[in-house]
Design an enzyme around this catalytic site. Structure first.
Site, PDB file in Angstrom:
ATOM      1  N   CYS A   1      46.775  42.768  40.507  1.00  0.00           N
ATOM      2  CA  CYS A   1      46.661  44.925  40.120  1.00  0.00           C
ATOM      3  C   CYS A   1      45.499  44.866  39.268  1.00  0.00           C
ATOM      4  CB  CYS A   1      48.176  44.925  40.149  1.00  0.00           C
ATOM      5  SG  CYS A   1      49.551  45.149  41.586  1.00  0.00           S
TER       6      CYS A   1
ATOM      7  N   LYS B   1      43.924  43.830  36.743  1.00  0.00           N
ATOM      8  CA  LYS B   1      43.212  42.563  35.049  1.00  0.00           C
ATOM      9  C   LYS B   1      42.178  42.389  34.845  1.00  0.00           C
ATOM     10  CE  LYS B   1      46.763  40.059  34.839  1.00  0.00           C
ATOM     11  NZ  LYS B   1      47.433  40.271  36.105  1.00  0.00           N
TER      12      LYS B   1
ATOM     13  N   ALA C   1      42.148  34.020  47.191  1.00  0.00           N
ATOM     14  CA  ALA C   1      41.231  32.767  46.954  1.00  0.00           C
ATOM     15  C   ALA C   1      40.576  32.932  45.680  1.00  0.00           C
ATOM     16  CB  ALA C   1      40.163  32.649  48.227  1.00  0.00           C
TER      17      ALA C   1
ATOM     18  N   SER D   1      39.815  43.268  36.844  1.00  0.00           N
ATOM     19  CA  SER D   1      38.701  44.062  37.580  1.00  0.00           C
ATOM     20  C   SER D   1      38.679  44.821  36.493  1.00  0.00           C
ATOM     21  CB  SER D   1      38.905  44.291  38.840  1.00  0.00           C
ATOM     22  OG  SER D   1      40.170  45.470  38.533  1.00  0.00           O
TER      23      SER D   1
HETATM   24  N1  LIG Z   1      42.366  51.017  45.633  1.00  0.00           N
HETATM   25  C1  LIG Z   1      41.465  49.980  44.062  1.00  0.00           C
HETATM   26  N2  LIG Z   1      41.832  48.270  44.689  1.00  0.00           N
HETATM   27  C2  LIG Z   1      41.798  48.334  43.212  1.00  0.00           C
HETATM   28  C3  LIG Z   1      40.958  48.692  42.348  1.00  0.00           C
HETATM   29  N3  LIG Z   1      40.796  47.757  40.757  1.00  0.00           N
HETATM   30  C4  LIG Z   1      41.391  46.558  41.519  1.00  0.00           C
HETATM   31  N4  LIG Z   1      41.126  46.679  42.536  1.00  0.00           N
HETATM   32  C5  LIG Z   1      41.672  45.181  43.684  1.00  0.00           C
HETATM   33  O1  LIG Z   1      42.655  44.566  42.955  1.00  0.00           O
HETATM   34  C6  LIG Z   1      43.064  43.736  43.428  1.00  0.00           C
HETATM   35  C7  LIG Z   1      41.814  42.624  41.877  1.00  0.00           C
HETATM   36  O2  LIG Z   1      42.493  42.484  40.651  1.00  0.00           O
HETATM   37  P1  LIG Z   1      42.245  41.598  39.598  1.00  0.00           P
HETATM   38  O3  LIG Z   1      42.240  42.122  38.997  1.00  0.00           O
HETATM   39  O4  LIG Z   1      41.295  40.493  40.444  1.00  0.00           O
HETATM   40  O5  LIG Z   1      43.799  41.255  39.595  1.00  0.00           O
HETATM   41  P2  LIG Z   1      44.852  41.018  38.051  1.00  0.00           P
HETATM   42  O6  LIG Z   1      45.743  41.641  38.398  1.00  0.00           O
HETATM   43  O7  LIG Z   1      43.591  40.198  37.826  1.00  0.00           O
HETATM   44  O8  LIG Z   1      45.859  38.858  39.032  1.00  0.00           O
HETATM   45  P3  LIG Z   1      46.398  37.889  38.960  1.00  0.00           P
HETATM   46  O9  LIG Z   1      44.578  37.478  38.141  1.00  0.00           O
HETATM   47  O10 LIG Z   1      46.059  37.497  40.142  1.00  0.00           O
HETATM   48  O11 LIG Z   1      46.947  37.893  37.560  1.00  0.00           O
HETATM   49  C8  LIG Z   1      41.746  43.039  44.498  1.00  0.00           C
HETATM   50  O12 LIG Z   1      42.179  43.511  45.405  1.00  0.00           O
HETATM   51  C9  LIG Z   1      41.014  44.429  43.858  1.00  0.00           C
HETATM   52  O13 LIG Z   1      40.227  45.037  45.365  1.00  0.00           O
HETATM   53  C10 LIG Z   1      40.730  50.065  42.008  1.00  0.00           C
HETATM   54  O14 LIG Z   1      40.319  51.196  40.776  1.00  0.00           O
HETATM   55  N5  LIG Z   1      41.453  50.515  42.858  1.00  0.00           N
HETATM   56  O1  LIG Z   2      49.307  32.306  38.207  1.00  0.00           O
HETATM   57  C1  LIG Z   2      48.724  32.577  39.046  1.00  0.00           C
HETATM   58  O2  LIG Z   2      48.813  31.636  40.749  1.00  0.00           O
HETATM   59  C2  LIG Z   2      47.154  33.577  39.433  1.00  0.00           C
HETATM   60  C3  LIG Z   2      47.370  34.523  38.496  1.00  0.00           C
HETATM   61  O3  LIG Z   2      47.122  35.218  37.388  1.00  0.00           O
HETATM   62  C4  LIG Z   2      49.155  35.317  39.100  1.00  0.00           C
HETATM   63  O4  LIG Z   2      49.216  34.902  40.124  1.00  0.00           O
HETATM   64  O5  LIG Z   2      49.345  36.325  38.021  1.00  0.00           O
HETATM   65 MN   LIG Z   3      48.075  36.368  36.163  1.00  0.00          MN
END
Ligand SMILES: Nc1nc2c(ncn2[C@@H]2O[C@H](COP(=O)(O)OP(=O)(O)OP(=O)(O)O)[C@@H](O)[C@H]2O)c(=O)[nH]1
Ligand SMILES: O=C([O-])CC(=O)C(=O)O
Ligand SMILES: [Mn+2]
Length: 624
Positions: free
Chosen positions: A272, A274, A385, A276
């Site tokens: 969601c 983090k 991935a 990015s």
């Molecule tokens: N629509 C939209 N999608 C977003 C935005 N920022 C991030 N995303 C989407 O969120 C997803 C990536 O989230 P990450 O930032 O990699 O997720 P994280 O929160 O680090 O997640 P974990 O590593 O699983 O804990 C991708 O599918 C992005 O395209 C945004 O501002 N708008």
């Molecule tokens: O732990 C993992 O598989 C990757 C991650 O950050 C999450 O899912 O929140």
């Molecule tokens: Mn995580």
């Protein structure tokens, strides 16, 4: 027989000497018991030397769990097609008597230990066991927690060398005084693609009593990398007992006017935003997934638990994620997992450049239009991935903050999730408790591909941490509320929503708009801009955002866009309070009464506002 004597029999001389150098009988007993039980053909003990790290890296290739790519230091790893995400159903907390705790997946400890031991008996026959030492948090600091990992997966051990600080010397230094976490993992039997085969026997069992996590018949990092999500269950328990916070949060520096540095944490559920957010150009990353926050002399100080990124690769493209893109195309050490490979090059979904029509991916040999057993078309790469890389390779890393044994002072804490219709893009809480309850404890988000199961379902996910919760929720929230009282100056709490949509399902914001919200929050932490008071907290004034959009993104921000995005949606907000209150009253049950009082006050403010202004309230109306 004494553990050390047994180890002497079990291990070749060179390996035994490395263990003997650590003066810790508890460690010796643990190792002797498990080496005997797992029956590996071979054991390798990793010290902190570059040679040992290199040995592990090499073995990942030698055993075929990783393959070389064209770019030096790049490898690809595949997990089984049905082992691409965290397995919530088979992840259980072992508690005495199997006590039922709302929202937690518990199992009787004795039964769980018996089951996992049986599954693991002799599981490493014909394999090599790697024994690795790491620490959570910066070394030699209030944040440090040592951990030992046993695994027969060189891929898992390799990932940990990229993601965590080495801990062999720390174990030696601490000797008998080391209080450490233990992780035992086996990928189990592998198929011809070197992926875990017996997925029906996949188990991740967390022994909260002995601070040990067992993981078997799986390779996916979220299930297997001991120091990541398995350890997270243990640190949450420890933090609640000791009165600090262990959170599913990024940690970043937002650069304010005149060189001012302000640190923020952000809790959003998996996938969601983090990574990015923490990687946004203009600012600096300290961590992207796990943060410890400890009160030191009345100041909340935060540190990254890790030193690397296990990030989602789908959607990484040169325009929105220029920094990650560049790193992924440089010859630094990277493990790509579950991506498409053609002629030694990795490709992934939505990367913004043309992708080949065939190659190898998480489903084996792949071609466009290929379907799986369930009849679903297989995309080039899996949605979940990922890439694994050390933070030191990022030009935007704040190394000083990453390595500071005292951590950094937290100025703001952000909560957010996938919410298509309720919360505005950004708002600030009235105070610590208001934020903890109405933003953190009330967080909901649509499910994603980071866990097995259906996507896009709105789900209760307090503090973005529910998947990892290891203590009764009420106790966790009470610890949060009390945490604020330990501080002379509590961080400001904010909530963001990047995922608002219009009636036609189109996003209301661009991916880079978050850069503006960050700058606004930074100014608010220091009281540099005014804000509009609403029933749910403070929101930005149009003029401030207009100026920031121009300054940061060189974009014009229209009054219409602002009004659409920041309208206070009273019916949706009230419905949300209903849902949340019901969950806490009827399901969680044992919750501090304060939580209900704070929700009630918010409801009252919303009802009064509706009386005056109607269901959908323009921010311009409230500004007056
Ligand atoms: N629509 C939209 N999608 C977003 C935005 N920022 C991030 N995303 C989407 O969120 C997803 C990536 O989230 P990450 O930032 O990699 O997720 P994280 O929160 O680090 O997640 P974990 O590593 O699983 O804990 C991708 O599918 C992005 O395209 C945004 O501002 N708008
Ligand atoms: O732990 C993992 O598989 C990757 C991650 O950050 C999450 O899912 O929140
Ligand atoms: Mn995580």
């Amino acid at each position: 027989m004494e553990a050390l004597e047994k180890l002497k029999e079990l291990l070749p001389r060179e390996q035994f000497e490395k263990i003997k150098a650590i003066n810790n009988p508890e460690l010796h007993a643990f190792l002797a018991e498990w080496i005997e039980w797992l029956e590996p053909d071979k054991v390798f003990v990793c010290t902190d030397s570059p040679e040992d790290e290199h040995y592990v890296r090499w073995k990942a290739l030698y055993y075929g769990e990783e393959k070389m790519l064209e770019t030096p230091n790049h490898t690809v790893h595949y997990d089984n097609y049905y082992d691409q995400a965290r397995d919530k159903a088979n992840t259980k907390l072992l508690v005495p008597g199997g006590k039922k705790i709302p929202f937690l997946n518990t199992k009787d400890r004795d039964e769980g230990l018996k089951e996992i031991k049986e599954l693991m008996k002799g599981i490493m026959r014909g394999k090599e066991l790697f024994i690795c030492f790491f620490v959570l948090g910066p070394k030699n600091s209030v944040f440090t927690i040592p951990a030992v990992q046993l695994t027969d997966s060189a891929y898992v051990a390799h990932s940990e060398f990229i993601l965590y600080r080495k801990g062999y010397e720390e174990f030696k230094r601490l000797g008998r005084n080391a209080k450490f976490f233990k992780f035992v993992h086996s990928a189990g039997e592998l198929d011809e693609r070197k992926t875990s085969k017996n997925l029906d026997k996949r188990r991740i069992y967390i022994d909260l009593v002995d601070e040990t996590v067992y993981s078997v018949n799986t390779q996916y990092g979220g299930n297997t990398i001991g120091l990541k999500k398995p350890a997270f269950r243990l640190t949450i328990q420890k933090a609640v007992r000791e009165g600090w916070l262990s959170e599913h949060m990024f940690l970043m520096r937002v650069n304010g006017p005149n060189g001012r540095k302000t640190y923020f944490t952000g809790a959003y559920p998996s996938m969601c935003g983090k990574t990015s957010t923490a990687m946004i150009p203009w600012e600096n990353i300290v961590g992207d997934d796990l943060t410890f926050i400890i009160p030191v002399n009345g100041i909340a100080r935060g540190a990254n638990v890790e030193k690397g990124v296990f990030g989602i690769i789908q959607g990484v493209n040169p325009e929105d994620d220029p920094i990650i893109w560049k790193v992924l195309h440089s010859p630094v050490e990277i493990i790509f997992s579950n991506v498409l490979v053609k002629d030694g090059k990795p490709y992934w979904n939505d990367m913004g450049v043309p992708i080949p029509d065939e190659g190898e991916n998480h489903s084996g040999k792949w071609w466009r239009g290929k379907r799986d057993k369930e009849g679903n078309e297989i995309p080039p790469s899996h949605k979940n991935a990922r890439f694994t890389v050390s933070l030191e390779h990022f030009p935007n890393v704040d190394l000083e903050a990453l390595e500071n044994p005292c951590g950094v002072e937290i100025g703001g804490m952000i909560f957010g999730g996938r919410d298509k219709d309720t919360w505005p893009p950004v708002r600030e809480a009235f105070d610590w408790k208001h934020g903890v309850v109405t933003m953190g404890a009330a967080l909901e988000s649509e499910t994603t591909a980071a866990t097995l199961g259906k996507e896009g379902v709105r789900a209760f996910n307090p503090m973005a941490i529910l998947d990892f919760m290891s203590v009764p929720l009420g106790e966790y929230i009470e610890n949060y509320l009390k945490f604020g009282e330990k501080l002379k100056k509590a961080p400001k709490i904010f909530a963001v929503n990047y995922f608002l949509r219009d009636e036609n399902g189109n996003w209301l914001n661009h991916k880079l708009d978050k850069a503006v919200w960050l700058k606004w929050m930074e100014l608010r932490v220091h009281g540099d801009v005014d804000a509009i008071e609403t029933p749910i907290g403070y929101i930005p004034k149009y003029e401030d955002l207009k100026r920031l959009f121009k300054q940061v993104l060189n974009k014009d921000y229209s009054r219409e866009d602002y009004e659409k995005q920041f309208t206070i949606r009273v019916p949706e907000l009230l419905a949300k309070i209903e849902r949340i209150e019901k969950i806490y009253r009827e399901q969680v049950k044992e919750v501090p009464e304060e939580l209900f009082e704070i929700l009630e006050e918010e409801r009252k403010r919303l009802l009064e506002a509706r009386e005056k202004y109607g269901d959908y309230i323009s921010p311009f109306v409230l500004e007056k």
